[in-house]
Motif scaffolding. Structure first.
Motif, mmCIF file in Angstrom:
data_model
loop_
_atom_site.group_PDB
_atom_site.id
_atom_site.type_symbol
_atom_site.label_atom_id
_atom_site.label_comp_id
_atom_site.label_asym_id
_atom_site.label_seq_id
_atom_site.Cartn_x
_atom_site.Cartn_y
_atom_site.Cartn_z
ATOM 1 N N LEU B 253 3.533 2.952 12.082
ATOM 2 C CA LEU B 253 3.307 2.322 10.780
ATOM 3 C C LEU B 253 2.746 0.912 10.948
ATOM 4 O O LEU B 253 1.823 0.502 10.232
ATOM 5 N N ASP B 254 3.291 0.177 11.903
ATOM 6 C CA ASP B 254 2.804 -1.182 12.151
ATOM 7 C C ASP B 254 1.321 -1.185 12.535
ATOM 8 O O ASP B 254 0.535 -1.997 12.040
ATOM 9 N N ARG B 261 -7.989 -0.144 6.233
ATOM 10 C CA ARG B 261 -8.960 -0.798 5.352
ATOM 11 C C ARG B 261 -8.241 -1.300 4.111
ATOM 12 O O ARG B 261 -7.172 -0.802 3.759
ATOM 13 N N ASN B 262 -8.884 -2.237 3.410
ATOM 14 C CA ASN B 262 -8.345 -2.648 2.120
ATOM 15 C C ASN B 262 -8.263 -1.426 1.202
ATOM 16 O O ASN B 262 -9.104 -0.548 1.237
ATOM 17 N N TYR B 263 -7.196 -1.377 0.407
ATOM 18 C CA TYR B 263 -6.938 -0.289 -0.546
ATOM 19 C C TYR B 263 -6.627 1.049 0.134
ATOM 20 O O TYR B 263 -6.767 2.105 -0.481
ATOM 21 N N ILE B 291 0.536 -5.398 3.585
ATOM 22 C CA ILE B 291 0.574 -4.557 2.380
ATOM 23 C C ILE B 291 -0.086 -5.309 1.234
ATOM 24 O O ILE B 291 -0.903 -4.765 0.493
ATOM 25 N N MET B 292 0.277 -6.595 1.123
ATOM 26 C CA MET B 292 -0.336 -7.414 0.076
ATOM 27 C C MET B 292 -1.753 -7.823 0.452
ATOM 28 O O MET B 292 -2.678 -7.690 -0.341
ATOM 29 N N LYS B 293 -1.915 -8.305 1.689
ATOM 30 C CA LYS B 293 -3.217 -8.860 2.082
ATOM 31 C C LYS B 293 -4.334 -7.832 1.956
ATOM 32 O O LYS B 293 -5.494 -8.189 1.767
ATOM 33 N N LYS B 294 -3.992 -6.545 2.148
ATOM 34 C CA LYS B 294 -5.010 -5.502 2.095
ATOM 35 C C LYS B 294 -4.874 -4.592 0.867
ATOM 36 O O LYS B 294 -5.529 -3.547 0.806
ATOM 37 N N CYS B 295 -4.003 -4.970 -0.055
ATOM 38 C CA CYS B 295 -3.801 -4.147 -1.273
ATOM 39 C C CYS B 295 -3.513 -2.685 -0.909
ATOM 40 O O CYS B 295 -4.069 -1.764 -1.526
ATOM 41 N N ILE B 296 -2.655 -2.484 0.077
ATOM 42 C CA ILE B 296 -2.314 -1.124 0.510
ATOM 43 C C ILE B 296 -1.265 -0.528 -0.428
ATOM 44 O O ILE B 296 -0.422 -1.240 -0.960
ATOM 45 N N LYS B 297 -1.373 0.779 -0.648
ATOM 46 C CA LYS B 297 -0.367 1.485 -1.453
ATOM 47 C C LYS B 297 0.454 2.367 -0.522
ATOM 48 O O LYS B 297 -0.114 3.182 0.213
ATOM 49 N N LEU B 298 1.764 2.228 -0.548
ATOM 50 C CA LEU B 298 2.656 3.063 0.259
ATOM 51 C C LEU B 298 3.496 3.917 -0.668
ATOM 52 O O LEU B 298 4.166 3.396 -1.564
#
Lengths: 365, 365
Positions: B253-254, B261-263, B291-298
Motif C-alpha cells: 500500500l505504501d 497518479r493523481n486521482y 492520499i490528500m496530495k494526490k487526491c487518491i480515493k481509497l
C-alpha cells in the motif's frame, strides 16, 4: 509613478516552514504608472485583500515532489487568492469599480490577466491542477451586508472548500457524529457550522484554548485542544464517528481510523500536521489496516473536483445564510502587503494563540 | 449411523496464525443417522467442498476488535463457504440432488439451515456484517462445463469479490495501469484477468517464483516476487498507476501511494500482510499524506456492499466467460475434511510455493 510592492518567490522550501527573506522576499522597489500602463486588451486591478492559504505551501515545494497542484516558478511574483477592484479596463465585460476574486499576483497593482499560462503544465504528471487557472471572477459588492474580508474566508476558497467537500463527501444527517480536525481554520469554521445545521454531533480539535472557545461559539459539541488532550482519548470518549473531516493528517487521522464506525466516510482535505516536517520525520500511520477492516472510504480531494457540481449552490446558499446570521466567520486582519510574507508563515505555523482566518489588507477601496 | 466429522472453534486467535488443535480442533467423534435425523422443515445436506478464505481469520479474532464481520462463537462448529448437495428435504423449493453454495458449517453432513441466527448481531457495533447471513443458495449443475471446484474459487466468493470490486471501484480502461497485490490469490486471479480483458497494463505481486509464472499465465504484464524485488522499485520502474487492487496492505500500500497518479482509485480488499502480526509490530504507513496530495480515493469494502448492484451481472457473465475460455482458474485440491484446519492455516500463511485457490474436497458426489 506609484509604488507597486510585491512578494517574490525566491527559493523552493524543503522540509520546514518557509522563511521570510529566504524563500519569500518582499520587494518594495517596482513602480507603476497607473494612468498610462498599457492594458493590451486586459484590465488594471488594485489589490484590496490577499488570502494566505495552505495550498501556497504546496506550491513552494520542489516541483518534482508529487502534488495535486503545479508549483511556483522561482524568481516570479507569488500568486494566491485575492480580492481586487478594477481601476481601468479594455476587456469586454470587466468594468471599472468591479470587485473580482480569484488567483492574482501578490502585488499592489496588476495588469490582468497576469497569471494565465505562467505555468507550463506539460512539465507535470497528468491530473496535476494548475491553481493559477482559478482566474479572477466578478463577485457582488456586499454593500454592507457583510465585510469584504469574508471574500478571503467563508465566501472565498476556505468556505468553498468546506462547502463543496461537505456536500460531496460528508452529507451528514441528524444522529451522526463528525470529527473535524483544525476546526478553527477557515475550512474547519465552515464544516463545523454546516455539520451543526444538519443536526450532527461535532467533535473538533485545535491547538490552543482560545481556538477551543471559538469552535464552541460556532456550535461544536466537543471542542478540544489536542495539545492538552490526545485525539485518541477524546474520540474514545465521544465517538465512534460516522464522518471525519481531516485538515491535518498524522495522529488525528490515526485516531479517527481507530474510532470510526464501519462505513465511515473521510474527507481528506489537508495534511497540515506534516506539511512542514522533513520526509523522514513524518508521522507513520499505524491504523491503515482499519480502512479495510471497517470498510472506510477516504476521499483525497481539492475544491476544483466539486466546482461543476456545487458552485452554483454555494453562490446561492452561503451569502443568504450569512445574511440571515446562520453562518459566521471571523477574520484575522493583517495590515499592509509588507506583512503578507509573515502572514503566510504564521498561517502555516498552526497552534498559535490567535483566531480567525488570516486576511492581508493591502488597500482600502 | 454415519460418522460426521467437523471443525470446532476452540479459542480466539491473538496476533499470530491460528494453530491446529489449539484454535481449530478436528472432531471425528460425532455420528449422524442420515435416514432418520429430523429435518424440522429444513433439509439435510452433504458437504462436497469447503473453501478456506481470509475472512475466516477475521472471524477468529477477539470479538471486541473492530471488524467488518461478526466473529466465531467459541465452542461451536466453524462456518465458512462451501458447496453442498441436498440428500433429503422438507423445505419448499429445495430438492434432493440440488447443489447449493454459501456459508455452511464445516462438517460432513448438516441439517440446514444451521447457521441462521447463530450470532447475536446486537453485541456488535452498527454496520457489522454477519457473514453467516450469506446463506446457501442453489447453483447450477455444471454438467462438465467446468469443475465443481470452481465454486470455491472463480465462481465463489473469491471470484465474486474480484468481480464486484472491479466493476464497482476499478472500472479500468485501455491505456491505464493497475497494480494487483497477491495476484496469485483467488481474488487476484480474477482481478488480473478482468483488468486484461479491459486492456489495462497489469503489474502483479506474489511471494514465490512459481506464483509469478502463474500470474504471467493469467496475462499479467509485470508479475514479480516481492521477496526478490521491492514493491517500490518495481512500481517506480513500471508505474505510475491509475488503480490499485490491494489484498495485502503494509509495504504494498505504501509503494502504491508513492507511485499512484493523481486521482488514482484504490480498492482496499485485504490486509494479508499484517493479519497475523501483533498490533504493536504492525507495519506503519509512511505515505498516508499522499492520499490528500494526490487526491487518491481509497475504498475499503466487502462483497455484500456490491451484491445488489452486480450479482446478476456476475451470474450471467462469468460462467459464460469461463465456458468460452476467457477466464481461467486454478484450484489447489486438499483431500479430506481432516486436513481442512491445516488448509486454513496454509491459506493464511502466504508466500508458500504452491499455486491455486485452496479447496478442501470433503466428499465426491
Amino acid at each position: 509613478m506609484t509604488s507597486n510592492p510585491r512578494l517574490i518567490f525566491k527559493k523552493c522550501v524543503g522540509g520546514g516552514l518557509p522563511v521570510v527573506g529566504e524563500h519569500i522576499k518582499f520587494d518594495n522597489t517596482p513602480k507603476i504608472d497607473l494612468d498610462n500602463v498599457p492594458l493590451k486588451g486586459g484590465f488594471l486591478s488594485k489589490t484590496l485583500l490577499l488570502s494566505p492559504e495552505p495550498s501556497m505551501r504546496e506550491r513552494m515545494r520542489d516541483p518534482s515532489l508529487p502534488s495535486y497542484t503545479t508549483a511556483y516558478n522561482v524568481g516570479e511574483i507569488i500568486t494566491g487568492f485575492g480580492l481586487v477592484v478594477v481601476l481601468r479596463s479594455e476587456r469586454e465585460g470587466v468594468k471599472v469599480g468591479d470587485y473580482m476574486y480569484g488567483i492574482t499576483t501578490w502585488e499592489a497593482y496588476t495588469v490582468q490577466p497576469y497569471v494565465e499560462g505562467r505555468v507550463d503544465v506539460t512539465k507535470y504528471p497528468p491530473g496535476t491542477f494548475d491553481m493559477d487557472s482559478l482566474a479572477l471572477q466578478p463577485v457582488p459588492n456586499p454593500n454592507g451586508m457583510y465585510p469584504l474580508s469574508h471574500y478571503a474566508s467563508i465566501l472565498g476558497t476556505p468556505g468553498l472548500t468546506g462547502y463543496v467537500g461537505f456536500q460531496g463527501i460528508i452529507q451528514g444527517k441528524e444522529g451522526e457524529t463528525i470529527f473535524v480536525s483544525s476546526g478553527a481554520s477557515g475550512v474547519g469554521n465552515m464544516v463545523i457550522q454546516l455539520a451543526k445545521s444538519k443536526g450532527m454531533k461535532v467533535i473538533a480539535s485545535a491547538g490552543s484554548d482560545i481556538k477551543v472557545e471559538y469552535m464552541r461559539s460556532l456550535g461544536a459539541d466537543v471542542p478540544f485542544n489536542y495539545k492538552k488532550e490526545s485525539y485518541d482519548s477524546v474520540l474514545a470518549k465521544n465517538g465512534p464517528i460516522h464522518a471525519f473531516w481531516d485538515n491535518v493528517g498524522a495522529e488525528a487521522l490515526d485516531a479517527a481510523l481507530a474510532h470510526a464506525r464501519n462505513y465511515a466516510r473521510f474527507a481528506i482535505c489537508g495534511t497540515a500536521a506534516t506539511d512542514n516536517v522533513p520526509n523522514e520525520e513524518r508521522y507513520r500511520l499505524k491504523n491503515a489496516h482499519l480502512i479495510m477492516k471497517k470498510c472506510i472510504k477516504l476521499y483525497g480531494f481539492i475544491v476544483p473536483d466539486f466546482l461543476p457540481q456545487f458552485m452554483g449552490q454555494f453562490l446561492q446558499e452561503v451569502p443568504t445564510m450569512i445574511g440571515q446570521g446562520k453562518l459566521k466567520s471571523k477574520e484575522l486582519l493583517v495590515e499592509g502587503i509588507e506583512n503578507a510574507a509573515q502572514a503566510i508563515v504564521d498561517m502555516l505555523n498552526s497552534g498559535h494563540d490567535v483566531i480567525g482566518k488570516p486576511v492581508v489588507i493591502v488597500a482600502k477601496e
